[in-house]
Write an enzyme that holds these catalytic residues in place. Structure first.
Site, PDB file in Angstrom:
ATOM      1  N   GLY A  56      22.576 114.860  89.882  1.00  0.00           N
ATOM      2  CA  GLY A  56      22.434 116.276  90.193  1.00  0.00           C
ATOM      3  C   GLY A  56      23.608 116.776  91.014  1.00  0.00           C
ATOM      4  N   GLN A  61      27.867 122.170  96.785  1.00  0.00           N
ATOM      5  CA  GLN A  61      28.665 120.938  96.750  1.00  0.00           C
ATOM      6  C   GLN A  61      30.024 121.136  96.075  1.00  0.00           C
ATOM      7  OE1 GLN A  61      25.220 118.468  95.101  1.00  0.00           O
ATOM      8  NE2 GLN A  61      26.315 116.972  96.348  1.00  0.00           N
ATOM      9  N   CYS A 117      23.936 110.734  97.094  1.00  0.00           N
ATOM     10  CA  CYS A 117      24.407 112.113  96.996  1.00  0.00           C
ATOM     11  C   CYS A 117      25.911 112.095  96.758  1.00  0.00           C
ATOM     12  CB  CYS A 117      24.082 112.845  98.293  1.00  0.00           C
ATOM     13  SG  CYS A 117      24.595 114.565  98.289  1.00  0.00           S
ATOM     14  N   LEU A 118      26.388 112.934  95.836  1.00  0.00           N
ATOM     15  CA  LEU A 118      27.822 112.965  95.538  1.00  0.00           C
ATOM     16  C   LEU A 118      28.634 113.450  96.736  1.00  0.00           C
ATOM     17  CD1 LEU A 118      27.734 114.334  91.875  1.00  0.00           C
ATOM     18  CD2 LEU A 118      28.180 111.985  92.612  1.00  0.00           C
ATOM     19  N   HIS A 159      15.760 117.186  95.986  1.00  0.00           N
ATOM     20  CA  HIS A 159      17.041 116.860  96.631  1.00  0.00           C
ATOM     21  C   HIS A 159      18.049 117.998  96.427  1.00  0.00           C
ATOM     22  CE1 HIS A 159      20.451 113.905  97.532  1.00  0.00           C
ATOM     23  NE2 HIS A 159      21.076 114.967  97.044  1.00  0.00           N
ATOM     24  N   GLU A 160      18.146 118.473  95.181  1.00  0.00           N
ATOM     25  CA  GLU A 160      19.115 119.540  94.880  1.00  0.00           C
ATOM     26  C   GLU A 160      18.704 120.852  95.529  1.00  0.00           C
ATOM     27  OE1 GLU A 160      21.880 118.641  93.801  1.00  0.00           O
ATOM     28  OE2 GLU A 160      21.162 116.660  93.262  1.00  0.00           O
ATOM     29  N   HIS A 163      19.851 121.178  99.024  1.00  0.00           N
ATOM     30  CA  HIS A 163      21.255 121.597  99.184  1.00  0.00           C
ATOM     31  C   HIS A 163      21.365 123.127  99.286  1.00  0.00           C
ATOM     32  CE1 HIS A 163      23.557 117.928  98.978  1.00  0.00           C
ATOM     33  NE2 HIS A 163      22.993 117.540  97.850  1.00  0.00           N
TER      34      HIS A 163
END
Ligand code: NI
Length: 192
Positions: A56, A61, A117-118, A159-160, A163
């Site tokens: 994701g 991000q 997480c990226l 999670h997304e 953000h």
């Protein structure tokens, strides 16, 4: 438009913002214009997600403070060596999802799942979340949808969505674990 083919053939890799960049702490703004500019951003975010490769990616991000994220919890990733001898991934069975202006209207049960997480490469930890969620959202043409999700798909949605509210998954851990992983990450970035 064959969206899938489109972003596979052409797209821009966007720079992924790393923790603790302040944009990751901002509450993102709702998307109000469902235009070509938005769809270009979505295409580039999906392209960036698959290149990473990750599950994701939320707009903050990539430096855009908008309530939008892309996900794919289904595609297959096989590590391969390309013609030049570089390690890369062979990707298949794509199932790209685009979630805009999400609102969660239901939570049920509990699940413990190891998240990454990226924006925090190299950091993985179990996070407790709702097992099942109901989410209302818009697609990239502005159409409204309601969906029920469970398991890893539900975890990824939560999670997304975090953000979009300026929350990285470290904030979902105990203070002790959070501080430990935060230090570990900052040290790894300083050495990189
Ligand atoms: Ni993340």
């Amino acid at each position: 438009m064959n969206f899938l083919e489109d972003y596979q053939l052409e797209g821009n890799i966007l720079e992924i913002v790393k923790y603790p960049n302040p944009i990751l702490k901002k509450v993102a703004d709702p998307v109000t214009e469902f235009n070509d500019e938005l769809r270009d951003l979505v295409r580039d975010m999906l392209y960036t997600l698959y290149k990473a490769p990750g599950l994701g990616l939320a707009a903050p991000q990539v430096g855009k403070s908008l309530r939008l994220f892309v996900m794919d919890t289904d595609y297959k990733r096989e590590e391969i060596t390309d013609a030049k001898g570089n390690e890369t991934y062979d990707l298949s069975e794509f199932n790209p999802r685009v979630i805009i202006n999400p609102i969660f209207t239901g939570h049920e049960g509990e699940i413990l799942y190891e998240e990454g997480c990226l924006s925090l490469p190299g950091i993985f930890e179990n996070v407790k979340r709702a097992d099942k969620v109901t989410v209302e959202y818009q697609d990239m043409w502005g159409n409204k949808h309601t969906e029920q999700a469970e398991g890893v798909y539900s975890v990824c949605l939560q999670h997304e969505n975090d953000h979009l509210d300026g929350i990285v998954f470290l904030e979902r851990l105990s203070l002790l674990k959070k501080n430990l992983l935060r230090k570990k990450f900052l040290k790894s970035q300083a050495l990189a």
